[in-house]
Motif scaffolding. Structure first.
Motif, PDB file in Angstrom:
ATOM      1  N   GLN A  60     -27.923  15.397 -96.936  1.00  0.00           N
ATOM      2  CA  GLN A  60     -26.626  15.561 -96.548  1.00  0.00           C
ATOM      3  C   GLN A  60     -26.186  15.215 -95.269  1.00  0.00           C
ATOM      4  OE1 GLN A  60     -24.889  19.397 -98.424  1.00  0.00           O
ATOM      5  NE2 GLN A  60     -23.357  19.522 -96.511  1.00  0.00           N
ATOM      6  N   VAL A  61     -27.017  15.697 -94.171  1.00  0.00           N
ATOM      7  CA  VAL A  61     -26.707  15.261 -92.743  1.00  0.00           C
ATOM      8  C   VAL A  61     -26.705  13.723 -92.694  1.00  0.00           C
ATOM      9  CG1 VAL A  61     -27.591  15.508 -90.522  1.00  0.00           C
ATOM     10  CG2 VAL A  61     -27.624  17.426 -91.826  1.00  0.00           C
ATOM     11  N   ASN A  62     -27.894  13.199 -93.130  1.00  0.00           N
ATOM     12  CA  ASN A  62     -27.992  11.688 -92.867  1.00  0.00           C
ATOM     13  C   ASN A  62     -27.239  10.540 -93.798  1.00  0.00           C
ATOM     14  OD1 ASN A  62     -29.905  11.918 -90.663  1.00  0.00           O
ATOM     15  ND2 ASN A  62     -31.451  12.122 -92.371  1.00  0.00           N
ATOM     16  N   TYR A  63     -26.835  11.215 -94.774  1.00  0.00           N
ATOM     17  CA  TYR A  63     -26.021  10.327 -95.723  1.00  0.00           C
ATOM     18  C   TYR A  63     -24.690  10.689 -96.430  1.00  0.00           C
ATOM     19  CZ  TYR A  63     -30.430   8.311 -95.629  1.00  0.00           C
ATOM     20  OH  TYR A  63     -31.720   7.729 -95.056  1.00  0.00           O
ATOM     21  N   LEU A  64     -24.697  11.936 -96.817  1.00  0.00           N
ATOM     22  CA  LEU A  64     -23.443  12.546 -97.405  1.00  0.00           C
ATOM     23  C   LEU A  64     -22.433  12.829 -96.269  1.00  0.00           C
ATOM     24  CD1 LEU A  64     -24.602  14.951-100.045  1.00  0.00           C
ATOM     25  CD2 LEU A  64     -23.778  12.655-100.151  1.00  0.00           C
ATOM     26  N   ALA A  65     -22.841  13.129 -95.124  1.00  0.00           N
ATOM     27  CA  ALA A  65     -21.892  13.655 -94.007  1.00  0.00           C
ATOM     28  C   ALA A  65     -21.292  12.066 -93.314  1.00  0.00           C
ATOM     29  CB  ALA A  65     -22.611  14.098 -92.701  1.00  0.00           C
ATOM     30  N   HIS A  66     -22.220  11.005 -93.351  1.00  0.00           N
ATOM     31  CA  HIS A  66     -21.725   9.868 -92.953  1.00  0.00           C
ATOM     32  C   HIS A  66     -20.479   9.326 -93.730  1.00  0.00           C
ATOM     33  CE1 HIS A  66     -25.732   8.673 -90.724  1.00  0.00           C
ATOM     34  NE2 HIS A  66     -24.928   9.602 -90.288  1.00  0.00           N
ATOM     35  N   PHE A  67     -20.605   9.482 -95.163  1.00  0.00           N
ATOM     36  CA  PHE A  67     -19.567   9.027 -96.142  1.00  0.00           C
ATOM     37  C   PHE A  67     -18.564   9.928 -95.944  1.00  0.00           C
ATOM     38  CE2 PHE A  67     -17.216  10.197-100.060  1.00  0.00           C
ATOM     39  CZ  PHE A  67     -16.888   8.912-100.328  1.00  0.00           C
ATOM     40  N   TYR A  68     -18.658  11.407 -95.630  1.00  0.00           N
ATOM     41  CA  TYR A  68     -17.371  12.274 -95.598  1.00  0.00           C
ATOM     42  C   TYR A  68     -16.567  11.923 -94.245  1.00  0.00           C
ATOM     43  CZ  TYR A  68     -14.807  16.636 -95.652  1.00  0.00           C
ATOM     44  OH  TYR A  68     -13.675  17.395 -95.629  1.00  0.00           O
ATOM     45  N   ILE A  69     -17.345  11.805 -93.123  1.00  0.00           N
ATOM     46  CA  ILE A  69     -16.590  11.427 -92.037  1.00  0.00           C
ATOM     47  C   ILE A  69     -15.857  10.025 -92.119  1.00  0.00           C
ATOM     48  CG2 ILE A  69     -18.217  10.335 -90.501  1.00  0.00           C
ATOM     49  CD1 ILE A  69     -16.911  12.045 -88.081  1.00  0.00           C
ATOM     50  N   THR A  70     -16.304   8.961 -92.624  1.00  0.00           N
ATOM     51  CA  THR A  70     -15.897   7.691 -92.932  1.00  0.00           C
ATOM     52  C   THR A  70     -14.730   7.811 -93.815  1.00  0.00           C
ATOM     53  OG1 THR A  70     -17.874   6.721 -92.574  1.00  0.00           O
ATOM     54  CG2 THR A  70     -16.103   5.199 -93.446  1.00  0.00           C
ATOM     55  N   HIS A  71     -14.797   8.599 -94.675  1.00  0.00           N
ATOM     56  CA  HIS A  71     -13.668   8.590 -95.767  1.00  0.00           C
ATOM     57  C   HIS A  71     -12.580   9.488 -95.005  1.00  0.00           C
ATOM     58  CE1 HIS A  71     -11.553  11.169 -98.809  1.00  0.00           C
ATOM     59  NE2 HIS A  71     -11.559   9.994 -99.666  1.00  0.00           N
ATOM     60  N   GLU A  72     -12.657  10.688 -94.258  1.00  0.00           N
ATOM     61  CA  GLU A  72     -11.677  11.357 -93.757  1.00  0.00           C
ATOM     62  C   GLU A  72     -11.012  10.471 -92.610  1.00  0.00           C
ATOM     63  OE1 GLU A  72     -10.601  14.485 -94.467  1.00  0.00           O
ATOM     64  OE2 GLU A  72     -11.779  14.017 -96.297  1.00  0.00           O
ATOM     65  N   LEU A  73     -11.596   9.781 -91.801  1.00  0.00           N
ATOM     66  CA  LEU A  73     -10.915   9.047 -91.019  1.00  0.00           C
ATOM     67  C   LEU A  73     -10.062   7.921 -91.524  1.00  0.00           C
ATOM     68  CD1 LEU A  73     -13.841   8.330 -88.503  1.00  0.00           C
ATOM     69  CD2 LEU A  73     -11.926   9.525 -88.260  1.00  0.00           C
ATOM     70  N   ILE A  74     -10.501   7.277 -92.675  1.00  0.00           N
ATOM     71  CA  ILE A  74      -9.530   6.332 -93.357  1.00  0.00           C
ATOM     72  C   ILE A  74      -8.443   7.114 -94.107  1.00  0.00           C
ATOM     73  CG2 ILE A  74      -9.745   4.838 -95.423  1.00  0.00           C
ATOM     74  CD1 ILE A  74     -12.498   4.166 -94.752  1.00  0.00           C
ATOM     75  N   ALA A  75      -8.652   8.296 -94.683  1.00  0.00           N
ATOM     76  CA  ALA A  75      -7.561   8.961 -95.171  1.00  0.00           C
ATOM     77  C   ALA A  75      -6.451   9.591 -94.415  1.00  0.00           C
ATOM     78  CB  ALA A  75      -8.212  10.233 -96.080  1.00  0.00           C
ATOM     79  N   ARG A  76      -6.852   9.939 -92.930  1.00  0.00           N
ATOM     80  CA  ARG A  76      -6.096  10.005 -92.185  1.00  0.00           C
ATOM     81  C   ARG A  76      -5.578   9.171 -91.197  1.00  0.00           C
ATOM     82  NH1 ARG A  76      -6.829  15.947 -91.811  1.00  0.00           N
ATOM     83  NH2 ARG A  76      -8.693  16.599 -92.863  1.00  0.00           N
ATOM     84  N   GLY A  77      -5.820   7.845 -91.494  1.00  0.00           N
ATOM     85  CA  GLY A  77      -5.318   6.643 -90.973  1.00  0.00           C
ATOM     86  C   GLY A  77      -5.779   6.706 -89.710  1.00  0.00           C
ATOM     87  N   LEU A  78      -7.057   7.345 -89.230  1.00  0.00           N
ATOM     88  CA  LEU A  78      -7.637   7.093 -87.995  1.00  0.00           C
ATOM     89  C   LEU A  78      -8.420   6.065 -87.672  1.00  0.00           C
ATOM     90  CD1 LEU A  78      -8.267  10.911 -87.526  1.00  0.00           C
ATOM     91  CD2 LEU A  78      -6.203   9.628 -86.681  1.00  0.00           C
ATOM     92  N   LEU A  79      -8.867   5.495 -88.742  1.00  0.00           N
ATOM     93  CA  LEU A  79      -9.939   4.050 -88.593  1.00  0.00           C
ATOM     94  C   LEU A  79      -9.103   3.094 -88.292  1.00  0.00           C
ATOM     95  CD1 LEU A  79     -13.101   4.041 -88.422  1.00  0.00           C
ATOM     96  CD2 LEU A  79     -12.893   3.008 -90.998  1.00  0.00           C
ATOM     97  N   ALA A  80      -9.324   2.468 -87.208  1.00  0.00           N
ATOM     98  CA  ALA A  80      -8.432   0.953 -86.788  1.00  0.00           C
ATOM     99  C   ALA A  80      -8.465  -0.034 -87.784  1.00  0.00           C
ATOM    100  CB  ALA A  80      -8.898   0.612 -85.462  1.00  0.00           C
ATOM    101  N   PRO A  81      -7.641  -0.661 -88.436  1.00  0.00           N
ATOM    102  CA  PRO A  81      -7.728  -1.721 -89.038  1.00  0.00           C
ATOM    103  C   PRO A  81      -8.959  -2.727 -89.143  1.00  0.00           C
ATOM    104  CG  PRO A  81      -5.367  -1.528 -88.501  1.00  0.00           C
ATOM    105  CD  PRO A  81      -6.362  -0.797 -87.656  1.00  0.00           C
ATOM    106  N   ASP A  82      -9.255  -2.857 -87.650  1.00  0.00           N
ATOM    107  CA  ASP A  82     -10.338  -3.770 -87.431  1.00  0.00           C
ATOM    108  C   ASP A  82     -11.449  -3.270 -86.722  1.00  0.00           C
ATOM    109  OD1 ASP A  82      -9.269  -3.223 -85.078  1.00  0.00           O
ATOM    110  OD2 ASP A  82      -9.223  -4.791 -84.096  1.00  0.00           O
ATOM    111  N   ALA A  83     -11.658  -1.902 -87.347  1.00  0.00           N
ATOM    112  CA  ALA A  83     -12.915  -1.197 -86.935  1.00  0.00           C
ATOM    113  C   ALA A  83     -14.363  -1.880 -87.256  1.00  0.00           C
ATOM    114  CB  ALA A  83     -12.749   0.409 -87.298  1.00  0.00           C
ATOM    115  N   ARG A  84     -15.199  -1.453 -86.565  1.00  0.00           N
ATOM    116  CA  ARG A  84     -16.593  -1.574 -86.951  1.00  0.00           C
ATOM    117  C   ARG A  84     -17.318  -0.481 -87.218  1.00  0.00           C
ATOM    118  NH1 ARG A  84     -18.426  -7.152 -85.762  1.00  0.00           N
ATOM    119  NH2 ARG A  84     -16.515  -8.108 -84.876  1.00  0.00           N
TER     120      ARG A  84
END
Length: 83
Positions: free
Chosen positions: A42-66
């Motif tokens: 959960q910490v190493n994999y699911l949390a990574h997916f979750y935070i990435t998903h939340e940043l995208i869903a909230r429009g907080l990940l820049a379009p050209d983000a790495r």
């Protein structure tokens, strides 16, 4: 991660340009989270997916983000599990 994290940290940045996710937590004893998942998984994999998903869903990940995902050698020291 809960919505409270996103609310608390929202004022500190406008967009995330670089998201660095490192899978490095090793739990030598099998332990389950309150969600019923293996703690390390959960910490190493699911949390990574979750935070990435939340940043995208909230429009907080820049379009050209790495997004960089790594795994430390510590993960190899933990017990071998088959998820």
């Amino acid at each position: 991660m809960h919505d409270a994290w996103a609310v608390k940290h929202r004022p500190s940045f406008s967009k995330v340009d670089l998201l660095y996710l490192n899978a490095g937590v090793t739990d030598h004893d099998v332990a389950l989270t309150p969600d019923g998942h293996d703690y390390s998984y959960q910490v190493n994999y699911l949390a990574h997916f979750y935070i990435t998903h939340e940043l995208i869903a909230r429009g907080l990940l820049a379009p050209d983000a790495r997004v960089v995902v790594t795994q430390t050698e510590t993960a190899a020291l933990g017990p071998k599990r088959s998820w």
